[in-house]
Design a protein around this motif. Structure first.
Motif, PDB file in Angstrom:
ATOM      1  N   GLU A  34       6.298 -18.209   5.404  1.00 42.02           N
ATOM      2  CA  GLU A  34       6.609 -18.755   6.736  1.00 42.02           C
ATOM      3  C   GLU A  34       5.557 -18.364   7.768  1.00 42.02           C
ATOM      4  O   GLU A  34       5.193 -19.154   8.643  1.00 42.02           O
ATOM      5  N   LEU A  35       5.056 -17.129   7.675  1.00 47.46           N
ATOM      6  CA  LEU A  35       4.158 -16.597   8.706  1.00 47.46           C
ATOM      7  C   LEU A  35       2.704 -16.550   8.284  1.00 47.46           C
ATOM      8  O   LEU A  35       1.836 -16.184   9.092  1.00 47.46           O
ATOM      9  N   ASN A  36       2.445 -16.846   6.994  1.00 49.83           N
ATOM     10  CA  ASN A  36       1.076 -16.773   6.482  1.00 49.83           C
ATOM     11  C   ASN A  36       0.485 -15.387   6.704  1.00 49.83           C
ATOM     12  O   ASN A  36      -0.598 -15.220   7.271  1.00 49.83           O
ATOM     13  N   ILE A  37       1.209 -14.381   6.255  1.00 50.18           N
ATOM     14  CA  ILE A  37       0.813 -12.991   6.416  1.00 50.18           C
ATOM     15  C   ILE A  37       0.686 -12.355   5.042  1.00 50.18           C
ATOM     16  O   ILE A  37       1.432 -12.699   4.113  1.00 50.18           O
ATOM     17  N   SER A  38      -0.246 -11.423   4.871  1.00 46.82           N
ATOM     18  CA  SER A  38      -0.451 -10.771   3.581  1.00 46.82           C
ATOM     19  C   SER A  38       0.676  -9.782   3.293  1.00 46.82           C
ATOM     20  O   SER A  38       1.367  -9.315   4.213  1.00 46.82           O
ATOM     21  N   ALA A  39       0.850  -9.431   2.012  1.00 48.43           N
ATOM     22  CA  ALA A  39       1.898  -8.490   1.615  1.00 48.43           C
ATOM     23  C   ALA A  39       1.682  -7.124   2.253  1.00 48.43           C
ATOM     24  O   ALA A  39       2.629  -6.489   2.717  1.00 48.43           O
ATOM     25  N   ALA A  40       0.426  -6.666   2.281  1.00 49.38           N
ATOM     26  CA  ALA A  40       0.129  -5.346   2.855  1.00 49.38           C
ATOM     27  C   ALA A  40       0.434  -5.321   4.357  1.00 49.38           C
ATOM     28  O   ALA A  40       1.020  -4.364   4.869  1.00 49.38           O
ATOM     29  N   SER A  41       0.065  -6.390   5.050  1.00 50.71           N
ATOM     30  CA  SER A  41       0.318  -6.452   6.495  1.00 50.71           C
ATOM     31  C   SER A  41       1.815  -6.512   6.781  1.00 50.71           C
ATOM     32  O   SER A  41       2.307  -5.852   7.699  1.00 50.71           O
ATOM     33  N   LEU A  42       2.545  -7.303   5.979  1.00 50.14           N
ATOM     34  CA  LEU A  42       3.989  -7.417   6.182  1.00 50.14           C
ATOM     35  C   LEU A  42       4.681  -6.078   5.946  1.00 50.14           C
ATOM     36  O   LEU A  42       5.599  -5.715   6.688  1.00 50.14           O
ATOM     37  N   ASN A  43       4.227  -5.343   4.932  1.00 48.23           N
ATOM     38  CA  ASN A  43       4.814  -4.033   4.648  1.00 48.23           C
ATOM     39  C   ASN A  43       4.643  -3.094   5.838  1.00 48.23           C
ATOM     40  O   ASN A  43       5.575  -2.393   6.239  1.00 48.23           O
ATOM     41  N   ARG A  44       3.454  -3.104   6.444  1.00 50.78           N
ATOM     42  CA  ARG A  44       3.198  -2.258   7.619  1.00 50.78           C
ATOM     43  C   ARG A  44       4.070  -2.704   8.799  1.00 50.78           C
ATOM     44  O   ARG A  44       4.605  -1.876   9.545  1.00 50.78           O
ATOM     45  N   VAL A  45       4.211  -4.006   8.950  1.00 53.95           N
ATOM     46  CA  VAL A  45       5.007  -4.544  10.058  1.00 53.95           C
ATOM     47  C   VAL A  45       6.473  -4.163   9.917  1.00 53.95           C
ATOM     48  O   VAL A  45       7.125  -3.755  10.896  1.00 53.95           O
ATOM     49  N   LEU A  46       7.018  -4.255   8.707  1.00 57.71           N
ATOM     50  CA  LEU A  46       8.429  -3.923   8.498  1.00 57.71           C
ATOM     51  C   LEU A  46       8.687  -2.436   8.715  1.00 57.71           C
ATOM     52  O   LEU A  46       9.734  -2.053   9.253  1.00 57.71           O
ATOM     53  N   LYS A  47       7.746  -1.594   8.306  1.00 58.19           N
ATOM     54  CA  LYS A  47       7.895  -0.157   8.573  1.00 58.19           C
ATOM     55  C   LYS A  47       7.892   0.113  10.075  1.00 58.19           C
ATOM     56  O   LYS A  47       8.659   0.933  10.576  1.00 58.19           O
ATOM     57  N   GLN A  48       7.014  -0.597  10.802  1.00 62.29           N
ATOM     58  CA  GLN A  48       6.976  -0.459  12.257  1.00 62.29           C
ATOM     59  C   GLN A  48       8.265  -0.958  12.894  1.00 62.29           C
ATOM     60  O   GLN A  48       8.773  -0.373  13.860  1.00 62.29           O
ATOM     61  N   ALA A  49       8.837  -2.029  12.341  1.00 59.28           N
ATOM     62  CA  ALA A  49      10.089  -2.588  12.862  1.00 59.28           C
ATOM     63  C   ALA A  49      11.218  -1.578  12.741  1.00 59.28           C
ATOM     64  O   ALA A  49      12.049  -1.429  13.643  1.00 59.28           O
ATOM     65  N   ILE A  50      11.256  -0.870  11.609  1.00 56.97           N
ATOM     66  CA  ILE A  50      12.299   0.138  11.395  1.00 56.97           C
ATOM     67  C   ILE A  50      12.067   1.337  12.315  1.00 56.97           C
ATOM     68  O   ILE A  50      12.993   1.841  12.957  1.00 56.97           O
ATOM     69  N   LYS A  51      10.813   1.779  12.392  1.00 62.72           N
ATOM     70  CA  LYS A  51      10.486   2.957  13.204  1.00 62.72           C
ATOM     71  C   LYS A  51      10.802   2.720  14.682  1.00 62.72           C
ATOM     72  O   LYS A  51      11.290   3.615  15.380  1.00 62.72           O
ATOM     73  N   SER A  64      -4.729 -10.745  13.724  1.00 61.48           N
ATOM     74  CA  SER A  64      -3.634 -10.536  14.680  1.00 61.48           C
ATOM     75  C   SER A  64      -3.288  -9.062  14.756  1.00 61.48           C
ATOM     76  O   SER A  64      -3.491  -8.315  13.791  1.00 61.48           O
ATOM     77  N   HIS A  65      -2.776  -8.632  15.906  1.00 61.94           N
ATOM     78  CA  HIS A  65      -2.337  -7.246  16.064  1.00 61.94           C
ATOM     79  C   HIS A  65      -0.979  -7.062  15.407  1.00 61.94           C
ATOM     80  O   HIS A  65      -0.207  -8.015  15.243  1.00 61.94           O
ATOM     81  N   LYS A  66      -0.670  -5.798  15.064  1.00 60.38           N
ATOM     82  CA  LYS A  66       0.587  -5.502  14.384  1.00 60.38           C
ATOM     83  C   LYS A  66       1.787  -5.908  15.241  1.00 60.38           C
ATOM     84  O   LYS A  66       2.771  -6.442  14.737  1.00 60.38           O
ATOM     85  N   HIS A  67       1.709  -5.644  16.546  1.00 58.63           N
ATOM     86  CA  HIS A  67       2.848  -5.982  17.411  1.00 58.63           C
ATOM     87  C   HIS A  67       3.059  -7.491  17.495  1.00 58.63           C
ATOM     88  O   HIS A  67       4.180  -7.962  17.709  1.00 58.63           O
ATOM     89  N   GLU A  68       1.988  -8.273  17.307  1.00 57.39           N
ATOM     90  CA  GLU A  68       2.130  -9.725  17.309  1.00 57.39           C
ATOM     91  C   GLU A  68       2.842 -10.199  16.044  1.00 57.39           C
ATOM     92  O   GLU A  68       3.706 -11.086  16.087  1.00 57.39           O
ATOM     93  N   TRP A  69       2.480  -9.624  14.889  1.00 52.23           N
ATOM     94  CA  TRP A  69       3.164  -9.961  13.651  1.00 52.23           C
ATOM     95  C   TRP A  69       4.634  -9.544  13.725  1.00 52.23           C
ATOM     96  O   TRP A  69       5.514 -10.264  13.245  1.00 52.23           O
ATOM     97  N   LEU A  70       4.890  -8.368  14.314  1.00 48.04           N
ATOM     98  CA  LEU A  70       6.267  -7.897  14.435  1.00 48.04           C
ATOM     99  C   LEU A  70       7.104  -8.877  15.235  1.00 48.04           C
ATOM    100  O   LEU A  70       8.241  -9.207  14.865  1.00 48.04           O
TER     101      LEU A  70
END
Length: 511
Positions: free
Chosen positions: A415-432, A382-388
């Motif tokens: 809940e989302l079946n997402i890896s820790a590394a991917s979630l970390n990147r997604v949360l940083k993108q959410a803040i940015k 999945s793309h980062k924006h989709e996980w976000l």
């Protein structure tokens, strides 16, 4: 002696914030407060706005012209409508009954963008307030400055922190106006994606309700936005919607391109409609104006158009007021427009056309096919924006009616079946990107997450003490470009820090 609006009132604070310095501070003549020392500061401001004492007066352009804040404050208590964006000049007709000159080309500066949401009745309006709060957070990160309650809906102001000034280039174009039009249209369309009752056809920079003590339901003077930030969002929104629409994209053939608009299928379909009512997006006014513009571009005379649309309006189950219908025809033949815009034609057919009628309109155009990326369900990754978006949807789902959601990263991963590394990147993108406000929990306590839509709802009900604390914090930290998370920061502190009010500034940092 008429009462004068208190300069410390909430309504005047909103009016003053919107206008910036677009008007003179004092009356040029008969000023009660103008001094010799202040005359220098009064000379350079030559903008004008139109104001009206009733909706009926507004409909007939029977208002009066204001050129100073002093005059506006003197009259504000008797006003219902105004033009919040400033014109270079305005004038009256020969009998001084009607105002002339409030056209886009005559704008001096743009102070605010306004979205008009109009339901069927007051009961519908009140029942949909929570939905409106969700819909008016633009792009998930741009909050409104002011919300006014109208007879059947709401008017939402996105006030610019600095006005956008208009200047004409040598080739006759006005680039700022072109960009502002697109921003205004995209704001309305993005809200309409969630609230069908949004009026996407209203004049982008026309007449709106004036802030009054009896119609303001939300006002936060610190929640202004930058023109640059809105432009960036608008460009991204246009790209996003363009990509979505490619699946059904039709290209007009050369034969259709030069056919008269009155001979096209959409015109004939709309002319046969009888059930067009207010509160459904593009209503009677926009329908008649669009039909009138089609007649104008097709070479019909103003008299022929009036006769045709008078008959059409009379046949409606709920006809438009005769003077409003008359004004639509007059506006269409004013020379300010070339014809009916495709964006409004498509919206009319989407709103009022049957499935078969929509198909007829689509078949008039030549089909052009595109190659598309695979659907998410067909991809391994999945793309980062989709996980976000998944994270935002999760927060909204479990945070219904709450100011924030307390949830651990482990719970999100499950809940989302997402890896820790991917979630970390997604949360940083959410803040940015200011899509989420995140407060780290103490010790083993989970973090608190909030979308700005949730934050807006919290603003409606926050108490005065919390608001004072929040504003005090803003004064101390507003100019900082990076603000580290601390355990003491409240959700409200972080909300304003993460707002897209200035490109590249006031971002949150996880360091």
């Amino acid at each position: 002696m008429p009462k004068i609006l208190d300069s410390s009132s909430v309504s005047w604070s909103a009016i003053d914030l919107i206008l910036h310095d677009g008007l003179k501070a004092y009356k040029p003549r008969n000023s009660k407060i103008l001094s010799i020392q202040s005359q220098i500061h009064n000379k350079n401001k030559t903008g004008s706005i139109a104001v009206f004492r009733s909706k009926n007066a507004m409909s007939n352009a029977s208002g009066f012209i204001i050129t100073s804040k002093e005059a506006l404050r003197d009259n504000a208590l008797q006003l219902t409508h105004w033009t919040p964006n400033t014109y270079a000049f305005l004038s009256y007709d020969g009998q001084r009954k009607h105002i002339k000159g409030h056209t886009e080309a005559n704008l001096n500066q743009i102070n605010t963008f306004v979205a008009d949401i109009d339901f069927k009745n007051a009961e519908d309006r009140d029942a949909n307030l929570e939905n409106v709060k969700d819909a008016i957070v633009i792009g998930g990160h741009i909050l409104p400055t002011l919300i006014l309650k109208t007879d059947k809906g709401y008017q939402v102001y996105y006030v610019l922190e600095k006005p956008a000034f208009l200047s004409k280039h040598k080739n006759g174009t006005i680039p700022v106006l072109t960009a502002a039009r697109k921003i205004a249209e995209n704001i309305k369309r993005s809200i309409q994606d969630k609230i069908l009752a949004t009026d996407v056809g209203c004049n982008n920079f026309g007449i709106f309700r004036i802030p009054r003590e009896d119609n303001i339901i939300f006002f936060e003077p610190d929640l202004t936005c930058s023109f640059a930030g809105l432009l960036t969002w608008s460009q991204n929104y246009s790209k996003k919607t363009k990509n979505v629409k490619k699946l059904n994209l039709r290209v007009v053939s050369d034969q259709d391109r030069y056919r008269k608009q009155c001979d096209q299928a959409w015109f004939k379909i709309m002319l046969g409609k009888r059930n067009i009512v207010p509160g459904q997006g593009l209503g009677r006014h926009n329908t008649i104006l669009t039909l009138a513009l089609a007649c104008y571009s097709s070479g019909k005379t103003e008299a022929e158009t009036f006769d045709l649309l008078d008959e059409f309006n009379s046949a409606l189950k709920v006809p438009l007021d005769f003077r409003d219908m008359q004004r639509c025809v007059r506006d269409a033949f004013s020379g300010d427009y070339k014809g009916a815009a495709k964006i409004y034609i498509d919206e009319l057919i989407d709103t009022w056309g049957s499935y078969a009628e929509k198909r007829i309109v689509r078949q008039e155009s030549q089909v052009k096919w595109y190659k598309y990326a695979k659907k998410r369900s067909e991809r391994t990754y999945s793309h980062k924006h989709e996980w976000l978006q998944d994270v935002i949807d999760l927060v909204n789902r479990i945070g219904t009616g709450k100011d924030n959601v307390e949830i651990s990263t482990r719970k999100i991963r499950e809940e989302l079946n997402i890896s820790a590394a991917s979630l970390n990147r997604v949360l940083k993108q959410a803040i940015k990107s200011n899509k989420l406000v995140i407060k780290k929990g103490k010790g083993r306590r989970p973090s608190k997450l909030a979308t700005l839509a949730m934050a807006l709802k919290a603003f409606f009900k926050k108490n005065k003490q919390l608001k004072d604390q929040w504003l005090k914090y803003l004064k101390q930290h507003l100019e900082l470009e990076n603000i580290a998370f601390t355990e003491e920061l409240s959700v409200f502190d972080m909300i304003r820090n993460g707002l897209d009010t200035d490109v590249g500034k006031r971002r949150l940092s996880t360091e």
